[in-house]
Design a protein around this motif. Structure first.
Motif, PDB file in Angstrom:
ATOM      1  N   LEU A 195       0.853  -1.191   0.000  1.00 50.12           N
ATOM      2  CA  LEU A 195       0.000   0.000   0.000  1.00 50.12           C
ATOM      3  C   LEU A 195       0.887   1.239   0.000  1.00 50.12           C
ATOM      4  O   LEU A 195       1.704   1.424   0.897  1.00 50.12           O
ATOM      5  CB  LEU A 195      -0.895  -0.022   1.240  1.00 50.12           C
ATOM      6  N   SER A 196       0.727   2.081  -1.006  1.00 49.35           N
ATOM      7  CA  SER A 196       1.587   3.263  -1.106  1.00 49.35           C
ATOM      8  C   SER A 196       0.847   4.578  -0.908  1.00 49.35           C
ATOM      9  O   SER A 196       1.467   5.641  -0.792  1.00 49.35           O
ATOM     10  CB  SER A 196       2.333   3.271  -2.444  1.00 49.35           C
ATOM     11  N   GLN A 197      -0.467   4.536  -0.853  1.00 53.85           N
ATOM     12  CA  GLN A 197      -1.253   5.723  -0.486  1.00 53.85           C
ATOM     13  C   GLN A 197      -2.639   5.279  -0.054  1.00 53.85           C
ATOM     14  O   GLN A 197      -3.202   4.346  -0.631  1.00 53.85           O
ATOM     15  CB  GLN A 197      -1.393   6.704  -1.654  1.00 53.85           C
ATOM     16  N   LEU A 198      -3.192   5.945   0.985  1.00 53.13           N
ATOM     17  CA  LEU A 198      -4.532   5.598   1.449  1.00 53.13           C
ATOM     18  C   LEU A 198      -5.248   6.835   1.993  1.00 53.13           C
ATOM     19  O   LEU A 198      -4.688   7.589   2.787  1.00 53.13           O
ATOM     20  CB  LEU A 198      -4.469   4.537   2.550  1.00 53.13           C
ATOM     21  N   VAL A 199      -6.484   7.003   1.547  1.00 50.42           N
ATOM     22  CA  VAL A 199      -7.353   8.084   2.032  1.00 50.42           C
ATOM     23  C   VAL A 199      -8.704   7.463   2.406  1.00 50.42           C
ATOM     24  O   VAL A 199      -9.312   6.763   1.589  1.00 50.42           O
ATOM     25  CB  VAL A 199      -7.574   9.175   0.960  1.00 50.42           C
ATOM     26  N   ARG A 200      -9.154   7.710   3.638  1.00 55.03           N
ATOM     27  CA  ARG A 200     -10.499   7.253   4.007  1.00 55.03           C
ATOM     28  C   ARG A 200     -11.479   8.344   3.602  1.00 55.03           C
ATOM     29  O   ARG A 200     -11.370   9.485   4.062  1.00 55.03           O
ATOM     30  CB  ARG A 200     -10.598   6.954   5.503  1.00 55.03           C
ATOM     31  N   THR A 201     -12.427   7.993   2.760  1.00 54.50           N
ATOM     32  CA  THR A 201     -13.345   8.980   2.196  1.00 54.50           C
ATOM     33  C   THR A 201     -14.744   8.948   2.802  1.00 54.50           C
ATOM     34  O   THR A 201     -15.502   9.903   2.661  1.00 54.50           O
ATOM     35  CB  THR A 201     -13.468   8.778   0.674  1.00 54.50           C
ATOM     36  N   ARG A 202     -15.072   7.835   3.498  1.00 53.61           N
ATOM     37  CA  ARG A 202     -16.432   7.742   4.057  1.00 53.61           C
ATOM     38  C   ARG A 202     -16.469   6.730   5.197  1.00 53.61           C
ATOM     39  O   ARG A 202     -15.781   5.722   5.161  1.00 53.61           O
ATOM     40  CB  ARG A 202     -17.429   7.326   2.961  1.00 53.61           C
ATOM     41  N   ILE A 203     -17.298   7.038   6.213  1.00 54.98           N
ATOM     42  CA  ILE A 203     -17.678   6.078   7.258  1.00 54.98           C
ATOM     43  C   ILE A 203     -19.193   6.177   7.369  1.00 54.98           C
ATOM     44  O   ILE A 203     -19.720   7.209   7.801  1.00 54.98           O
ATOM     45  CB  ILE A 203     -17.033   6.389   8.620  1.00 54.98           C
ATOM     46  N   GLY A 204     -19.898   5.134   6.979  1.00 53.69           N
ATOM     47  CA  GLY A 204     -21.355   5.183   6.992  1.00 53.69           C
ATOM     48  C   GLY A 204     -21.866   6.345   6.149  1.00 53.69           C
ATOM     49  O   GLY A 204     -21.529   6.469   4.973  1.00 53.69           O
ATOM     50  N   GLU A 205     -22.653   7.224   6.771  1.00 51.31           N
ATOM     51  CA  GLU A 205     -23.222   8.370   6.047  1.00 51.31           C
ATOM     52  C   GLU A 205     -22.328   9.614   6.136  1.00 51.31           C
ATOM     53  O   GLU A 205     -22.662  10.665   5.594  1.00 51.31           O
ATOM     54  CB  GLU A 205     -24.604   8.699   6.617  1.00 51.31           C
ATOM     55  N   PHE A 206     -21.194   9.500   6.803  1.00 47.87           N
ATOM     56  CA  PHE A 206     -20.291  10.640   6.983  1.00 47.87           C
ATOM     57  C   PHE A 206     -19.215  10.645   5.894  1.00 47.87           C
ATOM     58  O   PHE A 206     -18.522   9.647   5.696  1.00 47.87           O
ATOM     59  CB  PHE A 206     -19.631  10.588   8.362  1.00 47.87           C
ATOM     60  N   HIS A 207     -19.065  11.787   5.224  1.00 45.41           N
ATOM     61  CA  HIS A 207     -18.155  11.886   4.080  1.00 45.41           C
ATOM     62  C   HIS A 207     -16.995  12.853   4.342  1.00 45.41           C
ATOM     63  O   HIS A 207     -17.150  13.834   5.078  1.00 45.41           O
ATOM     64  CB  HIS A 207     -18.924  12.353   2.838  1.00 45.41           C
ATOM     65  N   LEU A 208     -15.879  12.564   3.708  1.00 46.83           N
ATOM     66  CA  LEU A 208     -14.678  13.386   3.881  1.00 46.83           C
ATOM     67  C   LEU A 208     -14.913  14.839   3.478  1.00 46.83           C
ATOM     68  O   LEU A 208     -14.369  15.757   4.101  1.00 46.83           O
ATOM     69  CB  LEU A 208     -13.521  12.793   3.062  1.00 46.83           C
ATOM     70  N   ASP A 209     -15.741  15.071   2.455  1.00 48.97           N
ATOM     71  CA  ASP A 209     -15.946  16.453   2.004  1.00 48.97           C
ATOM     72  C   ASP A 209     -16.731  17.295   3.022  1.00 48.97           C
ATOM     73  O   ASP A 209     -16.870  18.508   2.862  1.00 48.97           O
ATOM     74  CB  ASP A 209     -16.603  16.509   0.614  1.00 48.97           C
ATOM     75  N   GLN A 210     -17.230  16.651   4.089  1.00 46.55           N
ATOM     76  CA  GLN A 210     -17.911  17.385   5.166  1.00 46.55           C
ATOM     77  C   GLN A 210     -16.944  17.704   6.316  1.00 46.55           C
ATOM     78  O   GLN A 210     -17.323  18.366   7.277  1.00 46.55           O
ATOM     79  CB  GLN A 210     -19.055  16.527   5.738  1.00 46.55           C
ATOM     80  N   ALA A 211     -15.715  17.205   6.227  1.00 51.73           N
ATOM     81  CA  ALA A 211     -14.799  17.230   7.370  1.00 51.73           C
ATOM     82  C   ALA A 211     -14.131  18.586   7.579  1.00 51.73           C
ATOM     83  O   ALA A 211     -13.916  19.364   6.644  1.00 51.73           O
ATOM     84  CB  ALA A 211     -13.723  16.161   7.201  1.00 51.73           C
ATOM     85  N   LEU A 212     -13.792  18.844   8.847  1.00 48.26           N
ATOM     86  CA  LEU A 212     -13.051  20.033   9.239  1.00 48.26           C
ATOM     87  C   LEU A 212     -11.553  19.748   9.152  1.00 48.26           C
ATOM     88  O   LEU A 212     -11.110  18.618   9.360  1.00 48.26           O
ATOM     89  CB  LEU A 212     -13.378  20.408  10.690  1.00 48.26           C
ATOM     90  N   THR A 213     -10.770  20.777   8.858  1.00 47.45           N
ATOM     91  CA  THR A 213      -9.319  20.662   8.929  1.00 47.45           C
ATOM     92  C   THR A 213      -8.874  21.094  10.325  1.00 47.45           C
ATOM     93  O   THR A 213      -9.657  21.672  11.096  1.00 47.45           O
ATOM     94  CB  THR A 213      -8.643  21.560   7.883  1.00 47.45           C
ATOM     95  N   LEU A 214      -7.623  20.840  10.651  1.00 46.87           N
ATOM     96  CA  LEU A 214      -7.109  21.293  11.950  1.00 46.87           C
ATOM     97  C   LEU A 214      -7.057  22.821  12.002  1.00 46.87           C
ATOM     98  O   LEU A 214      -7.156  23.404  13.081  1.00 46.87           O
ATOM     99  CB  LEU A 214      -5.731  20.685  12.206  1.00 46.87           C
ATOM    100  N   GLU A 215      -6.951  23.456  10.852  1.00 50.68           N
ATOM    101  CA  GLU A 215      -7.022  24.928  10.799  1.00 50.68           C
ATOM    102  C   GLU A 215      -8.425  25.403  11.164  1.00 50.68           C
ATOM    103  O   GLU A 215      -8.598  26.408  11.869  1.00 50.68           O
ATOM    104  CB  GLU A 215      -6.651  25.431   9.397  1.00 50.68           C
ATOM    105  N   ASP A 216      -9.440  24.650  10.722  1.00 57.64           N
ATOM    106  CA  ASP A 216     -10.821  24.975  11.095  1.00 57.64           C
ATOM    107  C   ASP A 216     -11.009  24.876  12.616  1.00 57.64           C
ATOM    108  O   ASP A 216     -11.725  25.692  13.212  1.00 57.64           O
ATOM    109  CB  ASP A 216     -11.810  24.015  10.413  1.00 57.64           C
ATOM    110  N   ILE A 217     -10.371  23.892  13.235  1.00 60.03           N
ATOM    111  CA  ILE A 217     -10.452  23.730  14.691  1.00 60.03           C
ATOM    112  C   ILE A 217      -9.856  24.952  15.388  1.00 60.03           C
ATOM    113  O   ILE A 217     -10.407  25.463  16.372  1.00 60.03           O
ATOM    114  CB  ILE A 217      -9.721  22.442  15.136  1.00 60.03           C
TER     115      ILE A 217
END
Length: 232
Positions: A195-217
């Protein structure tokens, strides 16, 4: 900006940066937002990025429910090379010629993993062996037997082929190790892979494009400080 009540309970979707551990993110968010009770719903390896779900306050009771939901990942395997950890945490230990591997063979091999399969987790993982994490044993150079477990691969799509790199999208059940899938994929192809790259894009109904960055925090923290100052 959204108002948060961390004690009553919030579900925070975070885009975990590369090289951060899941615990690093929890610690950062806890300290930045002064949250007393917080935990994550499903570990993401340091060499993976993407969706990490944090639960706060009374919503920490939802962690097990969220962890059990279906996951989606994108990333790529590199064929013709293996590593002891099945990813880039350890150096390449074997190489094999892959020039004879066809696109048809790659797609057929991916399709063969769809459904209920038995998978052996990596030794470099958080699986417990006699009360000790497997990765602790691995980093000491010790061998250990890890039992296979049943998982479900709902989809294993090859999205691009740029040999030796094979791009993929996987939808799978809880407990699936994409690193182990990379190893098994390489074994079945007959040339090895990691495995040379991995991105988790979804867990159940929760999607990565809804996620906050650490800068948002950081911005949420600043907003709460300003509000507190205004109310005092």
């Amino acid at each position: 900006m959204k108002e948060y009540d961390f004690e009553a309970g919030e579900i925070l979707l975070i885009n975990k940066p590369l090289h951060w551990t899941s615990f690093d993110v929890v610690k950062k968010v806890r300290n930045q937002l002064r949250i007393k009770k917080i935990g994550h719903a499903g570990t993401l390896d340091p060499l993976a990025s993407g969706l990490l779900i944090l639960c706060t306050g009374k919503f920490t009771k939802k962690i097990e429910e969220i962890q059990s939901q279906e996951k989606e990942y994108t990333g790529h395997f590199t064929i013709g090379q293996t590593t002891p950890s099945f990813d880039l945490e350890t150096a390449v230990d074997q190489t094999c010629d892959y020039q004879h591997i066809t696109e048809e063979a790659i797609r057929t091999t991916a399709a063969s993993f769809v459904g209920q399969i038995d998978q052996v987790p990596p030794l470099f993982s958080a699986v417990k062996i006699n009360g000790e994490r497997a990765y602790t044993l691995a980093r000491r150079g010790e061998e250990a037997e890890i039992k296979a477990k049943s998982i479900h691969i709902k989809a294993f799509e090859i999205t691009a082929i740029e040999l030796p790199v094979v791009h993929f999208r996987v939808v799978c059940s809880k407990g699936t190790y994409i690193r182990s899938l990379a190893r098994d994929f390489g074994v079945k192809l007959g040339c090895g892979a990691h495995l040379s790259q991995l991105v988790r894009t979804r867990i159940g109904e929760f999607h990565l494009d809804q996620a906050l960055t650490l800068e948002d925090i950081q911005n949420i923290r600043q907003h709460r400080q300003e509000q507190h100052a205004g109310n005092s």
